[in-house]
Design an enzyme around this catalytic site. Structure first.
Site, PDB file in Angstrom:
ATOM      1  CD1 TRP A   1       0.025   5.295  -1.073  1.00 19.15           C
ATOM      2  CD2 TRP A   1      -1.568   6.544  -0.120  1.00 19.15           C
ATOM      3  NE1 TRP A   1      -1.146   4.574  -1.094  1.00 19.15           N
ATOM      4  CE2 TRP A   1      -2.139   5.309  -0.516  1.00 19.15           C
ATOM      5  CE3 TRP A   1      -2.390   7.499   0.489  1.00 19.15           C
ATOM      6  CZ2 TRP A   1      -3.486   5.001  -0.320  1.00 19.15           C
ATOM      7  CZ3 TRP A   1      -3.726   7.199   0.698  1.00 19.15           C
ATOM      8  CH2 TRP A   1      -4.265   5.964   0.290  1.00 19.15           C
TER       9      TRP A   1
ATOM     10  CG  ASP B   1       4.004   7.751   4.658  1.00 20.36           C
ATOM     11  OD1 ASP B   1       3.991   6.778   5.444  1.00 20.36           O
ATOM     12  OD2 ASP B   1       3.067   7.998   3.872  1.00 20.36           O
TER      13      ASP B   1
ATOM     14  CE  LYS C   1       0.133  -0.080   4.083  1.00 19.79           C
ATOM     15  NZ  LYS C   1      -0.836  -0.234   3.011  1.00 19.79           N
TER      16      LYS C   1
END
Lengths: 356, 356
Positions: free
Chosen positions: B101, B168, B192
């Site tokens: 990511w 992030d 999440k």
């Protein structure tokens, strides 16, 4: 007291959609898990997404030269994403300036290329739709807003042109039969006729893509979303699922023909009542009136507050005009029953009698 | 059979959050309407949004030099939005390349300015976190991914630097106490630890904004979202509300201190079991192991399929490694009970005994 939901958006959804959505949150599809807890790459969700995409194409009667995407964001995201994908820096796009939202769209486009405002109804406060205007043949595309939610106008005839037409259908998507092949790109931010806020429907004719030189960030690139089958990143799972439930409902009720019939019936009733009662004054040109949002004022401004108060007392929700416009706005999306419009019209009559 | 949800995301949410979310879809706050049908500018929703924003600041112990926004999209949207807002064409941003990511984030940033990869763990398949690397003082910002969901690594020490840190935190947001003042910008895409997919949390120190010359499309402009109180357009209403429910749950359970305690306990149990059973091999450097996602392989690859089959039989969901990585991944987000980890560890023991 039963509420009658005339909200302009987020707005009324079919009761059955709400029940199924709530159920899916408790348990989805016999998985033992909530819809909010399952992976977006599980068969369960991928099947739902594929069904939603197929239903859009079926309802609009489009072949596979079009792709259907469900993307993050709202129409305001598309105001940027459309020119980012379609308009090179030195090119020109034609925009119709027929209301608050279309005006925002053209402002965003001007960050990416040249904008030619080929038609504007600003001279009369956006109370009508332009007709018979010129569309330069070299325009990259023509952008229209098929229904102006705030002003209460709607395009009843889509222009005939060789220039690709891009349409913001946020507030009249799936509300009527149309020749959807006339459009090169259709977008609609939820939530009006389509489901929960937080998702954009984008229907795009593939051959208009890939014709600019600007590098496009991945998450904004229609072509990359097509290549990823509308699953480039975690999508707004719940909003996509509610869109699917709404699409199933539309199909089961009889598709866009039936939606169009009902919406015509509801809006005819409302506008006939409006025209029959001099205490109300319509603000929109008759031939351009929206079937989704009826906008009008009280002929005597002093009547507005008591009328709104009466609406509130009787459980009529969301009938106050847009915050910058004022007056009355009655939104009659797909899921609103004729009965609610009838009750509202009865109330208009009652109020008229009480003040005369 | 009870399911134990080890999904990496969308992933497990507190049962009480699911119940309240389902209830709100049937009727929200005694309005007589569904949460999906109410206007985003009604008091009902504006209060919910304000409460969610305040709770984020409270849980992270941040003062009002920071703003909290709930925006459309996922982390992939932020990969673009961060450099669009912070990085001018001729400037350089420092990025750490510690996983799939983060790597995507730096590629998107390179469309907007210069990217200096100041640290990379690519040499060992991203199985560790870089330490002691140089951060050029003139870097516009340093970007890190605090938890690498796919690779199972986590930053346990945040670098000390005068360069603004952008993080992030999609997969470890609200999972532990940290000195959040060390960050200039924090973003996290749901879903999440935070709620339903389709919303981004952005926490930004206001003084880093307004320092570039590029015109920013409205919907991407942090400053405009701040000016509009995180309500520039119709937000992803449902996803924001589920975020609020989750934030209330976190606070009621004891805040980030308590979450951190629980997550440490769960991950210690898992990693101790892992280290005690030679049929499993951890893939991540010990000191960089993630408390959220434990990644490992079967020492004998032939054991992987029967182990996954056993997990499936016993209702263990989502333990298969990321599609491009393979192996096993056990995600243990806030809402996962210690009991589920215990049952999974028992299963690891059982399987080890059965093949030895």
């Amino acid at each position: 007291m039963k509420k009658h939901n005339f909200n302009s958006g987020p707005s009324i959804l079919p009761q059955t959609v709400l029940e199924q959505a709530a159920q899916a949150i408790m348990e989805f599809n016999n998985t033992g898990l909530s819809l909010l807890e399952i992976g977006h790459r599980t068969t369960y969700f991928m099947e739902a997404l594929a069904e939603a995409r197929a239903l859009v194409r079926e309802l609009m009667d489009l072949d596979d030269s079009y792709e259907v995407l469900f993307l993050h964001g709202g129409a305001t995201t598309q105001f940027m994403q459309v020119p980012m994908n379609l308009l090179d820096t030195n090119e020109t796009a034609a925009y119709c300036d027929n209301g608050i939202w279309g005006n925002k769209a053209l402002k965003e486009a001007s960050l990416f290329g040249n904008v030619n405002v080929v038609a504007s109804s600003k001279d009369k406060n956006h109370t009508y739709i332009n007709k018979g205007f010129d569309i330069p043949a070299d325009a990259k595309y023509l952008h229209i807003t098929t229904n102006n939610t705030v002003e209460g106008t709607q395009w009843h005839h889509i222009p005939d042109t060789n220039v690709p037409i891009v349409a913001d259908m946020s507030s009249d998507i799936f509300s009527r039969p149309l020749d959807y092949k006339k459009f090169a790109l259709i977008y609609a931010g939820a939530q009006k006729n389509m489901g929960a806020a937080g998702v954009n429907l984008v229907v795009v004719k593939k051959d208009i893509l890939g014709k600019i030189t600007r590098p496009i960030p991945s998450i904004m690139d229609y072509a990359k979303h097509i290549a990823a089958d509308s699953l480039m990143n975690t999508p707004p799972v719940f909003a996509v699922y509610v869109a699917l439930l709404t699409l199933r409902w539309i199909k089961a009720e009889g598709g866009l023909e039936e939606m169009g019939k009902r919406n015509l019936e509801k809006s005819n009733l409302l506008y006939q009542t409006l025209d029959s009662l001099p205490i109300f004054t319509p603000t929109v040109a008759k031939e351009d009136r929206s079937q989704m949002n009826a906008v009008f004022v009280l002929t005597n401004p002093a009547h507005e507050a008591p009328f709104l108060e009466l609406c509130k007392e009787r459980g009529m929700v969301g009938v106050k005009g847009y915050r910058t416009v004022g007056g009355i706005r009655v939104s009659m999306y797909n899921a609103l029953a004729l009965e609610s419009v009838q009750i509202f019209c009865d109330l208009m009559h009652e109020f008229a009698a009480s003040v005369s």
